[in-house]
Write a protein that holds these residues in place. Sequence first.
Motif, mmCIF file in Angstrom:
data_model
loop_
_atom_site.group_PDB
_atom_site.id
_atom_site.type_symbol
_atom_site.label_atom_id
_atom_site.label_comp_id
_atom_site.label_asym_id
_atom_site.label_seq_id
_atom_site.Cartn_x
_atom_site.Cartn_y
_atom_site.Cartn_z
ATOM 1 N N GLY A 194 0.934 -1.216 0.151
ATOM 2 C CA GLY A 194 0.148 0.074 0.094
ATOM 3 C C GLY A 194 0.891 1.240 -0.001
ATOM 4 N N ILE A 195 1.977 1.196 -0.615
ATOM 5 C CA ILE A 195 2.824 2.414 -0.781
ATOM 6 C C ILE A 195 3.361 2.676 -2.230
ATOM 7 N N ALA A 196 3.326 4.050 -2.401
ATOM 8 C CA ALA A 196 3.565 4.479 -3.898
ATOM 9 C C ALA A 196 5.036 3.977 -4.372
ATOM 10 N N LEU A 197 4.951 3.402 -5.408
ATOM 11 C CA LEU A 197 6.245 2.933 -5.920
ATOM 12 C C LEU A 197 7.360 3.385 -5.626
ATOM 13 N N ARG A 198 7.577 5.018 -6.154
ATOM 14 C CA ARG A 198 8.604 5.538 -5.595
ATOM 15 C C ARG A 198 9.060 5.412 -4.254
ATOM 16 N N ASN A 199 8.090 5.735 -3.514
ATOM 17 C CA ASN A 199 8.563 5.473 -1.745
ATOM 18 C C ASN A 199 8.810 4.157 -1.286
ATOM 19 N N TYR A 200 8.159 2.908 -2.279
ATOM 20 C CA TYR A 200 8.760 1.625 -1.755
ATOM 21 C C TYR A 200 10.039 1.240 -2.397
ATOM 22 N N THR A 201 10.306 1.685 -3.431
ATOM 23 C CA THR A 201 11.716 1.363 -3.957
ATOM 24 C C THR A 201 12.694 2.074 -3.166
ATOM 25 N N ASP A 202 12.445 3.671 -2.891
ATOM 26 C CA ASP A 202 13.377 4.242 -2.223
ATOM 27 C C ASP A 202 14.048 3.266 -0.814
ATOM 28 N N LYS A 203 13.108 2.825 -0.039
ATOM 29 C CA LYS A 203 13.358 2.095 0.952
ATOM 30 C C LYS A 203 14.854 0.992 0.494
ATOM 31 N N TRP A 217 7.096 -1.635 -24.165
ATOM 32 C CA TRP A 217 6.277 -0.638 -23.456
ATOM 33 C C TRP A 217 4.964 -1.353 -23.167
ATOM 34 N N LYS A 218 4.726 -1.467 -21.966
ATOM 35 C CA LYS A 218 3.584 -2.345 -21.498
ATOM 36 C C LYS A 218 2.353 -1.321 -21.463
ATOM 37 N N ALA A 219 1.391 -1.639 -21.980
ATOM 38 C CA ALA A 219 0.029 -1.010 -21.703
ATOM 39 C C ALA A 219 -0.267 -0.656 -20.347
ATOM 40 N N ALA A 220 -0.671 0.312 -19.760
ATOM 41 C CA ALA A 220 -1.267 0.572 -18.570
ATOM 42 C C ALA A 220 -2.064 -0.508 -18.255
ATOM 43 N N LYS A 221 -1.966 -0.958 -16.854
ATOM 44 C CA LYS A 221 -3.202 -1.821 -16.632
ATOM 45 C C LYS A 221 -3.954 -1.193 -15.233
ATOM 46 N N ASP A 222 -4.950 -1.322 -14.973
ATOM 47 C CA ASP A 222 -5.864 -0.635 -14.129
ATOM 48 C C ASP A 222 -5.044 -0.671 -12.480
ATOM 49 N N GLY A 223 -5.066 0.626 -12.111
ATOM 50 C CA GLY A 223 -4.501 0.621 -10.767
ATOM 51 C C GLY A 223 -2.798 0.723 -10.574
ATOM 52 N N GLU A 224 -2.296 0.486 -11.748
ATOM 53 C CA GLU A 224 -0.814 0.461 -11.850
ATOM 54 C C GLU A 224 -0.187 1.838 -12.281
ATOM 55 N N PRO A 225 1.190 2.024 -11.901
ATOM 56 C CA PRO A 225 1.646 3.282 -12.279
ATOM 57 C C PRO A 225 1.972 3.253 -13.906
ATOM 58 N N PHE A 226 1.538 4.538 -14.216
ATOM 59 C CA PHE A 226 1.960 4.673 -15.947
ATOM 60 C C PHE A 226 2.628 6.038 -16.151
ATOM 61 N N TRP A 227 3.018 6.020 -17.333
ATOM 62 C CA TRP A 227 3.630 7.255 -17.959
ATOM 63 C C TRP A 227 2.919 7.467 -19.248
ATOM 64 N N GLU A 228 2.904 8.719 -19.730
ATOM 65 C CA GLU A 228 2.294 9.084 -20.931
ATOM 66 C C GLU A 228 3.473 8.698 -22.107
ATOM 67 N N ALA A 229 2.929 8.206 -23.318
ATOM 68 C CA ALA A 229 3.892 8.088 -24.445
ATOM 69 C C ALA A 229 3.122 8.175 -25.636
ATOM 70 N N PRO A 230 3.520 8.520 -26.906
ATOM 71 C CA PRO A 230 2.950 8.783 -28.050
ATOM 72 C C PRO A 230 2.342 7.409 -28.366
ATOM 73 N N PHE A 231 2.662 6.187 -27.866
ATOM 74 C CA PHE A 231 1.873 4.963 -28.120
ATOM 75 C C PHE A 231 1.005 4.448 -27.076
ATOM 76 N N GLY A 232 0.919 5.456 -25.902
ATOM 77 C CA GLY A 232 -0.265 5.279 -25.137
ATOM 78 C C GLY A 232 0.385 5.181 -23.578
ATOM 79 N N ARG A 233 -0.567 5.251 -22.861
ATOM 80 C CA ARG A 233 -0.144 5.280 -21.313
ATOM 81 C C ARG A 233 0.435 3.857 -21.076
#
Length: 492
Positions: free
Chosen positions: A83-92, A185-201
Amino acid sequence: MPLRLYNTLTRQLEEFKPLGGNTVRMYGCGPTVYDYAHIGNYRTFLFQDVLRRYLKYSGYELRHVVNVTDVDDNTIRNSQAAGIALRNYTDKYIDAFQVDRELLSLEQPEFLVRATDHIPEMVKLIQTLVDRGYAYASEGSVYYKVAAFPPYGQLSHTDFSGALAGARVDSDKYDKENARDFVLWKAAKDGEPFWEAPFGRGRPGWHIECSAMSMKYLGETFDIHSGGSDLIFPHHENEIAQSEAATGKLFVKVWMHSEHLIVNGEKMSKSLGNFYTLRDLIHKGFKPSAIRYLLTSVPHRKPLNFTFDGLHQAQQSIDRLRNFKFRLMKEKFPEGETPALQNIAREAAQKFAEALDDNLNTAGALGAIFDMVRDGNTAMDHGDFHAGDGAMFLDTLQRFDRIFAVLGDDDHAKLVKHGFIKQQESGADANAAAGSDAGRSLSDQEIEKLIAERAAARRAGNYARSDEIRANLLKAGVILEDTKAGVRWKRK
Ligand code: AMP
Ligand code: ZN
């Protein structure tokens, strides 16, 4: 003899020369930061450290990149479970990686970079591959068209021709039997972190991360790329396919891979559950320097079997080296010189370097040093060692330690710094505290002070007091040894 490195790509031992000037540009695949790294991972990171240190020893400058994979299936799954944001989780786990690196005396690379800081570079590289006909989009994801790159299979020495048309693989890790068009590039799945790109989130695949980051910092062609042997396929094979298709140039000159750390005949790995982290071993009372020594003592192209017995032996080997250094620095030798002895030390340094020149043969390098230590000790015991001989021996030991980095005797200080050992309040009575059942840890200074007190007690004939101090030190885990060169102490 010049430095020769075994190249997985050509399957040959090759004389090493940097591509440009005196600077070696190299990239090492780092950890996926979804948990603590285990000591199998550190075998590979330590091989990369020995490589780095020996390149410097050989007179080269370094431009060395280590990456951390902070977005992939595992990091996403675990951060969501916590239940922790990806960035905070990996920081540890990046912090833990840095602490482990310090404990194991891994030198800092010039660049330690994380994947999620380089998404634009990855998107750009994927776009280039699409534009050049090496990649295609499907249902929001983008795949690499393996059939468009005929040399595919060159690193793993596998013939994939005919076997690859059409099908796709979405996971980052798969075996040769399942080689397919792989995901960039993996298409965004529900509830997963994503980034914008010309070929889709979405988010990048693992392999594109390393192509994009390595070329950003090291250029389109660079000297050395390394990792454990499980990365040859598919990770490094795919990196070559991506990078060379995008640039039309050779990606990497020398590919180096370390064999695995094995436990009871199987690769140490998270999935098999047969692993120890560095922390696990520290909590069992092992010193980081002994772990470093064990993991570097076998040349990287040989599998290394992990046992606790091996760790104990590593500790003994370090003690032998430290004792010899102590004698060199503290013992009083008769004035004069013994040229033959100095030759032994000089030749040991040569043999040490010759072994490392031979694809980093660490076992051979250690053998040369231990031969010297044996001869040096014998000469000292027989009264043949002279004051003028010490410098040459010390010089060779220092050369040894530029690569192996175990003579510093700084385990305790590092463990205190990182909270693995509690240091007492200063000003407390060290002798009483040492003798208490709590058995608290003493600082180096306190130990030295107690040893001086013990010497004074002995001079004054107060043997009861001197014995008490010795016993208390033992209780606090400090062993005293009265030698000709004075009192030598070490922690258990
Ligand atoms: P990972 O965190 O899984 O991406 O792995 C980081 C590095 O550790 C890679 O270079 C792997 O090849 C390497 N590695 C994983 N397991 C072992 C092992 N048992 N022995 C040596 N290297 C390993
Ligand atoms: Zn990588």
